[in-house]
Write a protein that holds these residues in place. Structure first.
Motif, PDB file in Angstrom:
ATOM      1  N   ALA A  22     -40.526  -2.041  52.138  1.00  0.00           N
ATOM      2  CA  ALA A  22     -41.344  -3.172  51.673  1.00  0.00           C
ATOM      3  C   ALA A  22     -40.464  -4.374  51.326  1.00  0.00           C
ATOM      4  O   ALA A  22     -40.804  -5.513  51.651  1.00  0.00           O
ATOM      5  CB  ALA A  22     -42.189  -2.751  50.474  1.00  0.00           C
ATOM      6  N   ALA A  23     -39.344  -4.112  50.666  1.00  0.00           N
ATOM      7  CA  ALA A  23     -38.441  -5.203  50.300  1.00  0.00           C
ATOM      8  C   ALA A  23     -37.867  -5.883  51.539  1.00  0.00           C
ATOM      9  O   ALA A  23     -37.638  -7.099  51.537  1.00  0.00           O
ATOM     10  CB  ALA A  23     -37.312  -4.677  49.413  1.00  0.00           C
ATOM     11  N   LEU A  24     -37.668  -5.115  52.603  1.00  0.00           N
ATOM     12  CA  LEU A  24     -37.154  -5.681  53.845  1.00  0.00           C
ATOM     13  C   LEU A  24     -38.143  -6.692  54.440  1.00  0.00           C
ATOM     14  O   LEU A  24     -37.736  -7.674  55.058  1.00  0.00           O
ATOM     15  CB  LEU A  24     -36.853  -4.568  54.847  1.00  0.00           C
ATOM     16  CG  LEU A  24     -36.122  -4.977  56.114  1.00  0.00           C
ATOM     17  CD1 LEU A  24     -34.746  -5.552  55.790  1.00  0.00           C
ATOM     18  CD2 LEU A  24     -35.992  -3.784  57.047  1.00  0.00           C
ATOM     19  N   VAL A  80     -45.749  -3.515  47.667  1.00  0.00           N
ATOM     20  CA  VAL A  80     -44.735  -4.438  47.167  1.00  0.00           C
ATOM     21  C   VAL A  80     -44.833  -5.703  48.011  1.00  0.00           C
ATOM     22  O   VAL A  80     -44.669  -5.656  49.232  1.00  0.00           O
ATOM     23  CB  VAL A  80     -43.319  -3.837  47.266  1.00  0.00           C
ATOM     24  CG1 VAL A  80     -42.263  -4.881  46.898  1.00  0.00           C
ATOM     25  CG2 VAL A  80     -43.186  -2.613  46.375  1.00  0.00           C
ATOM     26  N   VAL A  81     -45.153  -6.828  47.369  1.00  0.00           N
ATOM     27  CA  VAL A  81     -45.354  -8.083  48.096  1.00  0.00           C
ATOM     28  C   VAL A  81     -44.230  -9.079  47.855  1.00  0.00           C
ATOM     29  O   VAL A  81     -44.187 -10.129  48.502  1.00  0.00           O
ATOM     30  CB  VAL A  81     -46.716  -8.728  47.756  1.00  0.00           C
ATOM     31  CG1 VAL A  81     -47.859  -7.833  48.216  1.00  0.00           C
ATOM     32  CG2 VAL A  81     -46.836  -9.045  46.265  1.00  0.00           C
ATOM     33  N   GLY A  82     -43.316  -8.762  46.939  1.00  0.00           N
ATOM     34  CA  GLY A  82     -42.229  -9.698  46.677  1.00  0.00           C
ATOM     35  C   GLY A  82     -41.329  -9.220  45.567  1.00  0.00           C
ATOM     36  O   GLY A  82     -41.413  -8.081  45.111  1.00  0.00           O
ATOM     37  N   SER A 103     -43.239 -11.899  50.565  1.00  0.00           N
ATOM     38  CA  SER A 103     -43.428 -11.652  51.991  1.00  0.00           C
ATOM     39  C   SER A 103     -44.283 -12.787  52.565  1.00  0.00           C
ATOM     40  O   SER A 103     -45.287 -13.176  51.952  1.00  0.00           O
ATOM     41  CB  SER A 103     -44.141 -10.311  52.170  1.00  0.00           C
ATOM     42  OG  SER A 103     -44.409 -10.081  53.517  1.00  0.00           O
ATOM     43  N   PRO A 104     -43.897 -13.358  53.703  1.00  0.00           N
ATOM     44  CA  PRO A 104     -44.655 -14.490  54.264  1.00  0.00           C
ATOM     45  C   PRO A 104     -46.141 -14.201  54.474  1.00  0.00           C
ATOM     46  O   PRO A 104     -46.960 -15.119  54.394  1.00  0.00           O
ATOM     47  CB  PRO A 104     -43.956 -14.764  55.599  1.00  0.00           C
ATOM     48  CG  PRO A 104     -42.563 -14.275  55.393  1.00  0.00           C
ATOM     49  CD  PRO A 104     -42.694 -13.068  54.499  1.00  0.00           C
TER      50      PRO A 104
END
Length: 173
Positions: A22-24, A80-82, A103-104
């Motif tokens: 998710a972090a990627l 996880v969005v950011g 995340s964009p």
């Protein structure tokens, strides 16, 4: 510093190495990393991201409170969005900087402002007197978030990262 905060839509919590995929989606895209200061290259794979997360987790207990790095998790689906951080600004490490990266695919949904408000409120409860945010003038999204957080523009500087940045500051009301 261990932390878990909740807002209406978000959970702000410690990073876990299991968050690497998710972090990627946040730190693995040039769309995000080109806007961060200092300018970073996107991470190339989940294993590289896992190593970075491991380093962040290991460094956490050694940071000067209330500094830290946290994941931003959407409560309705656990995604996880950011991420955001509160860290000491170089070169003198006297001022706390709030940073955020999303995340964009979730840009424009108000998550940065919502998470930023929660961290700022918590940081002021910990006794810090002001929080700064710095952004390239071309990063209109970051400038807009800083303003939505109630931060005042205090000028431009090359002091922190050897590149001209807009500086915003917020003090407790």
């Amino acid at each position: 510093m261990s932390l878990e905060l909740q807002t209406d839509r978000l959970l702000i919590r410690e990073w876990k190495t299991d968050d690497a995929e998710a972090a990627l989606r946040v730190y693995g895209t040039d769309e995000v990393t080109s806007r961060l200061t200092p300018e970073l290259r996107p991470l190339s794979d989940a294993e590289a991201m896992r190593s970075v997360l491991h380093a962040w987790i290991e460094a956490g207990p050694n940071l000067m409170p209330p500094a830290g790095r946290w994941a931003i998790v959407r409560k309705d689906d656990g995604e996880v969005v950011g991420g955001l951080s509160l860290k000491l600004l170089p070169p003198y490490e006297e001022d706390f900087e709030l940073t955020w990266a999303l995340s964009p695919d979730v840009w424009g949904q108000g998550y940065a402002t919502e998470a930023g408000r929660a961290i700022i409120s918590w940081a002021f409860e910990q006794g810090i007197e002001e929080v700064f945010a710095v952004a390239r003038s071309s990063n209109e999204r970051a400038v807009a978030v800083a303003r939505r957080l109630g931060m005042e523009w205090v000028g431009e500087t090359e002091k922190y990262y050897d590149t001209r940045l807009q500086v915003f500051r917020l003090r407790p009301a």
